[in-house]
Each structure stands twice: as C-alpha cells, then as structure tokens.
Design a protein around this motif. Structure first.
Motif, short mmCIF file in Angstrom:
data_model
loop_
_atom_site.label_atom_id
_atom_site.label_comp_id
_atom_site.label_asym_id
_atom_site.label_seq_id
_atom_site.Cartn_x
_atom_site.Cartn_y
_atom_site.Cartn_z
N PRO A 114 8.49 3.66 42.77
CA PRO A 114 9.11 2.54 42.05
C PRO A 114 10.62 2.69 41.88
O PRO A 114 11.31 1.68 41.67
CB PRO A 114 8.41 2.58 40.68
CG PRO A 114 7.15 3.34 40.90
CD PRO A 114 7.48 4.35 41.95
N HIS A 115 11.13 3.91 42.00
CA HIS A 115 12.55 4.14 41.74
C HIS A 115 13.39 4.21 43.02
O HIS A 115 14.62 4.16 42.95
CB HIS A 115 12.72 5.45 40.95
CG HIS A 115 11.92 5.48 39.70
ND1 HIS A 115 12.23 4.71 38.60
CD2 HIS A 115 10.78 6.16 39.38
CE1 HIS A 115 11.34 4.93 37.64
NE2 HIS A 115 10.44 5.79 38.09
N ALA A 116 12.73 4.30 44.16
CA ALA A 116 13.46 4.42 45.43
C ALA A 116 14.39 3.24 45.71
O ALA A 116 15.53 3.45 46.12
CB ALA A 116 12.47 4.61 46.58
N PRO A 117 13.97 1.99 45.49
CA PRO A 117 14.88 0.87 45.78
C PRO A 117 16.18 0.93 44.99
O PRO A 117 17.26 0.68 45.54
CB PRO A 117 14.05 -0.37 45.41
CG PRO A 117 12.63 0.06 45.57
CD PRO A 117 12.61 1.49 45.12
N LEU A 118 16.11 1.28 43.70
CA LEU A 118 17.32 1.34 42.90
C LEU A 118 18.20 2.51 43.31
O LEU A 118 19.43 2.39 43.35
CB LEU A 118 16.97 1.45 41.41
CG LEU A 118 18.16 1.46 40.42
CD1 LEU A 118 19.11 0.30 40.68
CD2 LEU A 118 17.64 1.41 38.99
N LEU A 119 17.62 3.63 43.68
CA LEU A 119 18.40 4.77 44.14
C LEU A 119 19.09 4.46 45.47
O LEU A 119 20.24 4.84 45.69
CB LEU A 119 17.50 6.00 44.27
CG LEU A 119 17.09 6.63 42.94
CD1 LEU A 119 15.93 7.60 43.14
CD2 LEU A 119 18.27 7.34 42.29
N HIS A 120 18.40 3.74 46.34
CA HIS A 120 19.03 3.35 47.61
C HIS A 120 20.11 2.29 47.37
O HIS A 120 21.11 2.24 48.10
CB HIS A 120 17.97 2.84 48.59
CG HIS A 120 17.27 3.94 49.33
ND1 HIS A 120 17.80 4.53 50.47
CD2 HIS A 120 16.11 4.59 49.07
CE1 HIS A 120 16.98 5.47 50.90
NE2 HIS A 120 15.95 5.54 50.06
N TYR A 121 19.93 1.47 46.37
CA TYR A 121 20.98 0.52 45.98
C TYR A 121 22.23 1.29 45.55
O TYR A 121 23.35 0.96 45.97
CB TYR A 121 20.47 -0.37 44.85
CG TYR A 121 21.54 -1.16 44.15
CD1 TYR A 121 21.98 -2.38 44.65
CD2 TYR A 121 22.12 -0.68 42.97
CE1 TYR A 121 22.98 -3.11 44.01
CE2 TYR A 121 23.10 -1.40 42.32
CZ TYR A 121 23.53 -2.61 42.84
OH TYR A 121 24.53 -3.31 42.18
N LEU A 122 22.05 2.33 44.74
CA LEU A 122 23.20 3.13 44.30
C LEU A 122 23.84 3.87 45.47
O LEU A 122 25.07 3.99 45.54
CB LEU A 122 22.76 4.11 43.21
CG LEU A 122 22.26 3.48 41.90
CD1 LEU A 122 21.83 4.57 40.93
CD2 LEU A 122 23.34 2.60 41.28
N TYR A 123 23.01 4.35 46.38
CA TYR A 123 23.55 4.98 47.59
C TYR A 123 24.46 4.01 48.34
O TYR A 123 25.51 4.39 48.87
CB TYR A 123 22.40 5.44 48.49
CG TYR A 123 22.79 5.81 49.90
CD1 TYR A 123 23.26 7.08 50.20
CD2 TYR A 123 22.69 4.86 50.93
CE1 TYR A 123 23.63 7.41 51.50
CE2 TYR A 123 23.04 5.19 52.23
CZ TYR A 123 23.51 6.46 52.51
OH TYR A 123 23.88 6.78 53.80
N GLY A 124 24.08 2.74 48.35
CA GLY A 124 24.88 1.73 49.05
C GLY A 124 26.28 1.57 48.49
O GLY A 124 27.16 1.04 49.18
N ALA A 125 26.51 2.01 47.26
CA ALA A 125 27.84 1.92 46.67
C ALA A 125 28.85 2.80 47.39
O ALA A 125 30.06 2.63 47.22
CB ALA A 125 27.78 2.30 45.19
#
Length: 262
Positions: A114-125
């Motif tokens: 459940p947390h992978a999408p948000l972590l990948h979103y932060l990686y995109g920064a």
C-alpha cells in the motif's frame, strides 16, 4: 541547474495552525515560505517562490507512510547505506533499484504494497529523466525525513553523502545546494499532493525547479552569512542555524517528525 549561484535569499517562515474544516477545506497545519531569485517580491521586499502547506490529510498520509513502510523503524544511516549499495558507479539509482531498496525495509509484501505508490511518487521528486534515474545521495538524504531520529542526526548523516573524500568533511557551494535541495524536494512533494486524490500512482510530481531555486538561494545566503569562501564545514552550518539561521530555514525543523507527524 548545476551552476554555483550567488543570489540573495529572503526569509523562510514556518507556522503551525490548528485544524479547521469549517469552510469545507482542511486548513494547513504546517506551512512555510521559500525565498528564491525569480523576481517576485512581497510587501517587505523579500523575494518568495512559494508557500508550502501541509493539510491534515497530507500529515496523515506521511504518518501512515512512516509507520507502515518500515523506514520509520530505522535510522537514516541505515537507509543511506541501502541506497548507496543500490547505486551505480556514477551514483545514480533507477526506479527498479529504488524498489529493491524499499523491499529491504518491508516486513512483509502485504504491508509494503500500500505504501509503494507514495514512495515512488517521492522518488519522482528527484527525477528529471527516467532513463538516467535519480542522484542516489539526494534520494537517501531526502527520504531520511521518513526515518527515525532527530533533526540533527539526519542532517549530520546526510552531510556525509555530499562531502565525498575530496573536501575532508566540508561541502562546496554546489554540495550545500544539493544537500538543501534533497530535503526540500521531499517536503515540497508531500505538500504538493492533492487532498482529493487517493491514488497517487498516476500523479506526476513537479517540484524540481522550485526546490532548485530555493536551495540555490539559501546556500548563497549561508555562505555569505558564515563568511565561508568556497567550502563550509558541518560545524559552521550548525552554528549558522543555531545563531539565527533557524529564522531563515525553519523548515529544517520538520525533519524531526515527532514535532508534527508522529
């Protein structure tokens, strides 16, 4: 922008406000302003790039991420070590390698998913070009926000990622800019999440330029106010913050999650 700019910065202000849903929109519980050199001034003549605000939902998302991803159970040095091992010889980490880093902290696949999408979103920064990936040092420093530990501990661990072996513990102007940009990128990315969107998988984060501008301006101010020429030691940076820099970069207090998330 990899140039060493000497632009002047105005003040950075942070504020904590009570929750207020009476108007139908959640009021920000944490907010700060960032100075830049884009030519826009406020009434006091201070140049501002943006006001970053964290709504109650943003804070709740961050709390769930810290508690559920496994990162909140480790120190920043552990995360930095994993990212470093995943990096290429050029110091880059692509999205696949980043996923491997996340797996190392997950206690189980079901807890991590459940947390992978948000972590990948932060990686995109940290990503300008998906094929090139992200700078490993900046990813590790920025995401140390999610780890356990004090502000001071996170700042000290991240400093070591940018000094390399060349400057004996000191950062160049470019190094200080990258150091500050790392933390700003994650904070701005969290603040940029739309409250009405629960699925972040398809959201493109676009904070690179804002983080660049603010970090370049602040780094120039720090060098000017400390009297350092081309290199700055961590003790000089810490003294600058303690002796008044906290008024300019109060957002660094947000690295201590116990003050606003946990």
């Amino acid at each position: 922008d990899d140039d060493d700019d000497d632009d002047e910065a105005g003040n950075t202000e942070a504020a904590v406000a009570p929750d207020d849903d009476s108007a139908g929109t959640a009021r920000a519980v944490v907010a700060f302003e960032l100075a830049t050199d884009d030519g826009t001034s406020n009434d006091d003549g201070q140049v501002l790039v943006l006001r970053a605000a964290f709504s109650p939902k943003s804070v709740a998302r961050l709390r769930d991420l810290v508690n559920g991803s496994g990162l909140g159970d480790c120190d920043a040095s552990v995360l930095c070590g994993h990212v470093g091992h995943a990096a290429t010889p050029a110091g880059r980490v692509d999205r696949r390698a980043f996923g491997g880093v996340l797996d190392a902290f997950a206690t189980s696949p079901s807890r991590a998913a459940p947390h992978a999408p948000l972590l990948h979103y932060l990686y995109g920064a940290f990503v300008r070009d998906e094929q090139l990936g992200a700078d490993a040092a900046e990813v590790a420093a920025g995401l140390s926000l999610l780890c356990a530990g004090s502000k001071s501990a996170k700042l000290a661990v991240a400093w070591e990622l940018f000094d390399g072996d060349k400057w004996d513990g000191a950062l160049s102007r470019r190094g200080l800019w990258r150091y500050l940009r790392s933390f700003l990128a994650v904070l701005l990315a969290v603040a940029s999440l739309p409250d009405g969107e629960d699925d972040v998988a398809d959201i493109v984060v676009d904070v690179v330029d804002d983080a660049d501008d603010a970090a370049v301006a602040l780094a120039a101010t720090i060098f000017e106010e400390t009297g350092c020429d081309d290199l700055i030691a961590f003790d000089d940076f810490a003294d600058w913050y303690t002796e008044g820099g906290f008024r300019v970069a109060s957002w660094l207090e947000l690295l201590d999650l116990t003050k606003w998330v946990l």
